[in-house]
Design a protein around this motif. Structure first.
Motif, PDB file in Angstrom:
ATOM      1  N   PRO A 109       0.803  -1.230   0.000  1.00  0.00           N
ATOM      2  CA  PRO A 109       0.000   0.000   0.000  1.00  0.00           C
ATOM      3  C   PRO A 109       0.833   1.275   0.000  1.00  0.00           C
ATOM      4  CG  PRO A 109      -0.942  -1.593   1.506  1.00  0.00           C
ATOM      5  CD  PRO A 109       0.360  -2.169   1.048  1.00  0.00           C
TER       6      PRO A 109
ATOM      7  N   GLU B  27      -6.640  -4.366 -11.453  1.00  0.00           N
ATOM      8  CA  GLU B  27      -7.347  -4.330 -10.170  1.00  0.00           C
ATOM      9  C   GLU B  27      -8.397  -5.429 -10.059  1.00  0.00           C
ATOM     10  OE1 GLU B  27      -7.523   0.038  -8.234  1.00  0.00           O
ATOM     11  OE2 GLU B  27      -8.561  -0.121 -10.149  1.00  0.00           O
TER      12      GLU B  27
ATOM     13  N   PHE C  50      -5.675  -7.175  -5.240  1.00  0.00           N
ATOM     14  CA  PHE C  50      -4.800  -6.060  -4.868  1.00  0.00           C
ATOM     15  C   PHE C  50      -3.326  -6.362  -5.125  1.00  0.00           C
ATOM     16  CE2 PHE C  50      -5.386  -8.437  -0.818  1.00  0.00           C
ATOM     17  CZ  PHE C  50      -4.062  -8.687  -0.471  1.00  0.00           C
TER      18      PHE C  50
ATOM     19  N   GLU D  31      -0.304  -3.966  -6.875  1.00  0.00           N
ATOM     20  CA  GLU D  31       0.790  -3.541  -5.996  1.00  0.00           C
ATOM     21  C   GLU D  31       2.140  -3.936  -6.585  1.00  0.00           C
ATOM     22  OE1 GLU D  31      -1.575  -3.863  -1.682  1.00  0.00           O
ATOM     23  OE2 GLU D  31      -0.004  -5.289  -2.220  1.00  0.00           O
TER      24      GLU D  31
ATOM     25  N   HIS E 188      -4.140   6.342   0.523  1.00  0.00           N
ATOM     26  CA  HIS E 188      -3.496   5.388   1.418  1.00  0.00           C
ATOM     27  C   HIS E 188      -4.485   4.871   2.468  1.00  0.00           C
ATOM     28  CE1 HIS E 188       0.553   4.307   3.542  1.00  0.00           C
ATOM     29  NE2 HIS E 188      -0.225   3.268   3.358  1.00  0.00           N
TER      30      HIS E 188
ATOM     31  N   LEU F 103      -6.506   2.200   0.802  1.00  0.00           N
ATOM     32  CA  LEU F 103      -5.789   0.968   0.495  1.00  0.00           C
ATOM     33  C   LEU F 103      -5.733   0.015   1.683  1.00  0.00           C
ATOM     34  CD1 LEU F 103      -2.786   2.455  -1.531  1.00  0.00           C
ATOM     35  CD2 LEU F 103      -4.700   1.136  -2.445  1.00  0.00           C
TER      36      LEU F 103
ATOM     37  N   ARG G  54      -7.884  -4.943   3.429  1.00  0.00           N
ATOM     38  CA  ARG G  54      -6.748  -5.671   2.855  1.00  0.00           C
ATOM     39  C   ARG G  54      -6.377  -6.851   3.760  1.00  0.00           C
ATOM     40  NH1 ARG G  54      -1.068  -5.827   2.764  1.00  0.00           N
ATOM     41  NH2 ARG G  54      -0.174  -5.988   0.657  1.00  0.00           N
TER      42      ARG G  54
ATOM     43  N   SER H 259      -6.884   5.999  -9.457  1.00  0.00           N
ATOM     44  CA  SER H 259      -7.404   5.256  -8.295  1.00  0.00           C
ATOM     45  C   SER H 259      -7.760   6.202  -7.155  1.00  0.00           C
ATOM     46  CB  SER H 259      -6.365   4.236  -7.818  1.00  0.00           C
ATOM     47  OG  SER H 259      -6.136   3.240  -8.790  1.00  0.00           O
TER      48      SER H 259
END
Length: 431
Positions: free
Chosen positions: A39, A161, A165, A169, A231, A234, A238, A327
């Motif tokens: 992230p 996407e 994730f 990344e 951020h 993200l 997760r 995003s």
């Protein structure tokens, strides 16, 4: 890669993370940290975007190593702000835009959304211009055609996407790695004075009003409002844990993610300025003030390899930051007004101003600098709410800021806002 295999990649990442949190693993410390990385690397792209190229090259060419301490200071502030953003998403399960919608009166949140949409367009402008300029410098492609290529590439990157994730990344982190490796090579070729560099890293100094203006521009180009909103998003969903002990451990791992990612971003920014200082300032070429001039001047000074490496780093910077910017725009819209549109539609809408500016033939570097000024307007609307929310125990629970953290974050917010007010004033009233 088939969808089920990438989905299993996400599953394996989450499983490894949960094992590390519960200490039910015999893996090495590095292996335990790996599932948590990602992230902050996506957010860090905003700190090495083409706007940073413009300010860092000007700073190094005009003042040598003088402003290195500014880059170090601004990246330390960025680490603090991004850590708070990650913590907000972890502790509350909501991102910064959602909290603004829930905690502020509707007219305030709508106003904030409009401002952040303008900031998103300014961000797109810098990123599109940088990538298009990279295509032009490397391959001779006209700026407008380069901008269209950037849009197509962005669609491809964002399409990952739907596979989870982890693939996205990985792609973004790989692009950050390419940018960093390019500057390792640039510094090796430029052979700077490391003793002089060490002194300026820790010694604050200015050399007149122009150096103050450039220092302010460097900070404005470093702390990006859209990255703060992104951020916090993200971190949502997760890796989900419920008990407070696991949550605190997860937060410590995310701090490592931020420190590593922002450390790389800091290295890249310092390297940009060091390259410009050791190449242009050291040879008396202090008037180099644009990315195109820097690209053309590198070959006679350092050879064709340095010129090519610089172009590659600019291109990857523009492509990666353009994807991340889209995003972030989705997060902002969905968080503030609970509306979601297809990424390709949003991409077409936000790229329109960029294509217009490029088609009109405006100076690329000047456009990049102006875009950073527009970003300055949005900073208070990201940083101040972030500090206010993360200091509230009713929202943050066990991850609430300590008083010292809030004090440092508040001081950083005050400094950034004050410097950006000065940047805006000095830009529009240069006399």
């Amino acid at each position: 890669m088939p969808k089920n295999s990438t989905g299993s990649l996400d599953s394996r990442t989450v499983q490894s993370a949960l094992e590390a949190l519960s200490r039910e693993t015999k893996k090495s410390r590095l292996a335990r940290v790996f599932p948590f990385l990602g992230p902050a690397f996506i957010a860090s792209v905003a700190y090495v975007d083409p706007g940073n190229f413009a300010t860092n090259i000007q700073g190094g060419a005009q003042f040598g190593y003088l402003l290195l301490w500014v880059i170090v200071s601004s990246n330390l502030i960025a680490m603090l702000i991004q850590t708070l953003s990650a913590k907000l998403g972890l502790a509350t399960g909501q991102n910064l835009a959602e909290h603004c919608r829930n905690q502020f009166p509707k007219p305030v949140s709508i106003t904030m959304w409009i401002i952040m949409e303008a900031v998103a367009m300014a961000t797109d402008l810098a990123e599109f211009m940088g990538a298009a300029l990279g295509f032009q410098l490397l391959f001779g492609i006209p700026l407008l055609a380069g901008a269209l290529l950037t849009a197509l590439t962005t669609f491809g990157i964002l399409g990952m996407e739907r596979f989870g994730f982890r693939p996205l990344e990985a792609v973004i982190s790989a692009m950050v790695a390419v940018i960093a490796l390019c500057y390792v090579a640039e510094i090796f070729i430029a052979a700077p004075d490391w003793g002089d560099i060490a002194g300026h890293v820790i010694r604050p100094a200015f050399a007149g009003r122009e150096s103050v203006l450039l220092a302010t521009g460097i900070i404005g180009a470093t702390v990006m409002p859209h990255a703060i909103f992104l951020h916090s998003s993200l971190m949502q969903g997760r890796i989900v844990v419920k008990d407070s002990k696991s949550l605190r451990t997860l937060y410590r791992y995310e701090i490592m993610d931020v420190v590593i990612a922002m450390g790389i971003a800091s290295f890249v920014n310092m390297s940009m300025l060091i390259m410009a200082a050791s190449t242009f300032y050291a040879t008396g070429k202090t008037s180099v003030a644009t990315i195109e001039e820097a690209y053309r001047t590198l070959e006679p000074l350092l050879g064709p390899a340095a010129k090519f490496i610089f172009g590659v780093s600019l291109l990857f910077s523009g492509l990666s930051s353009s994807s991340v910017g889209t995003s972030a725009g989705q997060v902002i819209m969905q968080g503030f007004i609970q509306r979601h549109i297809k990424p390709w539609i949003r991409r077409l809408v936000t790229m329109a101003p960029s294509l217009f500016v490029i088609a009109m033939g405006y100076d690329p570097t000047r456009t990049l600098v102006i875009s950073q000024v527009v970003l300055s307007f949005g900073l208070p609307f990201a940083i101040i709410p972030l500090v206010l929310f993360t200091r509230r125990r009713d929202l943050m629970g066990d991850l609430v800021n300590k008083p010292a953290t809030t004090a440092c974050a508040g001081a950083a917010a005050t400094l950034i806002v004050a410097l950006n007010v000065y940047l805006i004033y000095a830009t529009f009233f240069p006399g």
